[in-house]
Design an enzyme around this catalytic site. Structure first.
Site, PDB file in Angstrom:
ATOM      1  N   TRP A   8       0.815  -1.221   0.000  1.00  0.00           N
ATOM      2  CA  TRP A   8       0.000   0.000   0.000  1.00  0.00           C
ATOM      3  C   TRP A   8       0.848   1.270   0.000  1.00  0.00           C
ATOM      4  CZ3 TRP A   8      -4.288  -1.371   4.176  1.00  0.00           C
ATOM      5  CH2 TRP A   8      -5.070  -2.418   3.675  1.00  0.00           C
ATOM      6  N   LYS A   9       2.146   1.124   0.183  1.00  0.00           N
ATOM      7  CA  LYS A   9       3.039   2.298   0.222  1.00  0.00           C
ATOM      8  C   LYS A   9       2.509   3.304   1.245  1.00  0.00           C
ATOM      9  CE  LYS A   9       4.481   1.096  -4.358  1.00  0.00           C
ATOM     10  NZ  LYS A   9       5.142   1.483  -5.590  1.00  0.00           N
ATOM     11  N   SER A 193       3.920  -2.606 -11.906  1.00  0.00           N
ATOM     12  CA  SER A 193       2.743  -2.362 -12.756  1.00  0.00           C
ATOM     13  C   SER A 193       1.927  -3.626 -13.040  1.00  0.00           C
ATOM     14  CB  SER A 193       3.149  -1.659 -14.055  1.00  0.00           C
ATOM     15  OG  SER A 193       3.713  -0.384 -13.757  1.00  0.00           O
ATOM     16  N   GLY A 214       1.479  -2.857  -6.273  1.00  0.00           N
ATOM     17  CA  GLY A 214       1.414  -1.546  -5.639  1.00  0.00           C
ATOM     18  C   GLY A 214       0.082  -0.887  -5.929  1.00  0.00           C
ATOM     19  N   GLY A 215       0.075  -0.019  -6.936  1.00  0.00           N
ATOM     20  CA  GLY A 215      -1.108   0.781  -7.258  1.00  0.00           C
ATOM     21  C   GLY A 215      -2.402  -0.010  -7.319  1.00  0.00           C
TER      22      GLY A 215
HETATM   23  P1  PGA Z   1       3.221  -0.791  -8.791  1.00  0.00           P
HETATM   24  O1  PGA Z   1       4.196  -0.982  -7.522  1.00  0.00           O
HETATM   25  O2  PGA Z   1       2.373  -2.065  -8.863  1.00  0.00           O
HETATM   26  O3  PGA Z   1       2.403   0.420  -8.465  1.00  0.00           O
HETATM   27  O4  PGA Z   1       4.086  -0.635  -9.976  1.00  0.00           O
HETATM   28  C1  PGA Z   1       4.809  -2.213  -7.232  1.00  0.00           C
HETATM   29  C2  PGA Z   1       5.677  -2.052  -6.017  1.00  0.00           C
HETATM   30  O5  PGA Z   1       6.285  -0.993  -5.851  1.00  0.00           O
HETATM   31  O6  PGA Z   1       5.794  -2.973  -5.179  1.00  0.00           O
END
Ligand code: PGA
Length: 235
Positions: A8-9, A193, A214-215
């Site tokens: 989730w950052k 991604s 991530g996103g």
């Molecule tokens: P992203 O991030 O899916 O938004 O590219 C992946 C991650 O940083 O673990």
């Protein structure tokens, strides 16, 4: 079994995290291992709301000492006390913005594993490194600092694919994963991604044992779609 981890950052404080977990626990995730990685302040509520479900909770980082004068850091012992199952280490954003290196990332992994946490250790080349033809050297260098452990998973995250919408092709991912496994025989998941529309093709490849998302892990629907892709391609 495929492992799908949501990173989730710096998104979702405790209220938003709680709302997500309440909806997540209603889902049938049969056949896939699922982990969510909220920011530190949202770990407790996620641990509480996902207790008794098959979804595990991991932190996004962990320090190598048990305690000490390390402002802003959190130890494995502290995470375990909270009921947290694991931690990500060496994410490229930690390396890019906060000074983590191959060495400190490996130290974090070592300490977390020996404390009993499950670890997702991130490795991956930058765009410059790929264009310069040194991807293999970079991956070998990063992976060789890690030690085999039943609780270790490596995430191959090409830095140029993170948050950019540029995904490694399934062939690129497969090749990198095979190389990583030739150095260290542990499960390797792909990150960079990953979206509902490319997850199935990536996850169907041999050596791609799951995804670090991530996103697309921030919205329940897209995260669940990726979990289902993991369940249907189970390697
Ligand atoms: P992203 O991030 O899916 O938004 O590219 C992946 C991650 O940083 O673990």
């Amino acid at each position: 079994m495929a492992l799908i981890a949501g990173n989730w950052k710096m998104y979702k404080g405790p209220a938003e995290a709680a709302e997500f977990c309440l909806r997540l626990r209603e889902q049938d995730l049969g056949g896939v291992d699922v982990v969510v990685c909220p920011p530190y302040v949202s770990l407790a509520v996620c641990v509480q709301l996902l207790a008794g479900t098959e979804v595990a909770v991991a932190a996004q980082n962990v320090h190598w000492e048990q305690e000490g004068a390390y402002t802003g850091e959190v130890s494995a012992a502290m995470l375990l006390e909270l009921g947290v199952y694991g931690a990500i280490v060496g994410h490229s954003e930690r390396r890019q913005y906060f000074g983590d290196t191959d060495g400190t990332s490996a130290e974090r992994a070592r300490a977390a594993l020996s404390a009993g946490l499950f670890v997702i250790a991130c490795v991956g080349e930058t765009e410059e490194e790929r264009e310069g033809g040194v991807t293999e050297d970079v991956l070998r260098r990063q992976v060789s600092l890690l030690e085999p452990d039943d609780n270790l998973v490596i995430a191959y995250e090409p830095v140029w694919a993170i948050g950019t919408g540029k995904t490694a092709t399934p062939d690129m991912a497969q090749e990198a994963h095979a190389l990583i496994k030739s150095v260290l025989d542990v499960p390797v998941i792909y990150g960079g991604s990953v979206k509902p529309d490319n997850a199935e093709e990536l996850l169907a490849r041999p050596h791609v044992d799951g995804a670090l998302v991530g996103g697309a892990s921030l919205e329940l629907d897209s995260f669940i779609a990726i979990c289902r892709a993991g369940a249907s391609t189970n390697s």
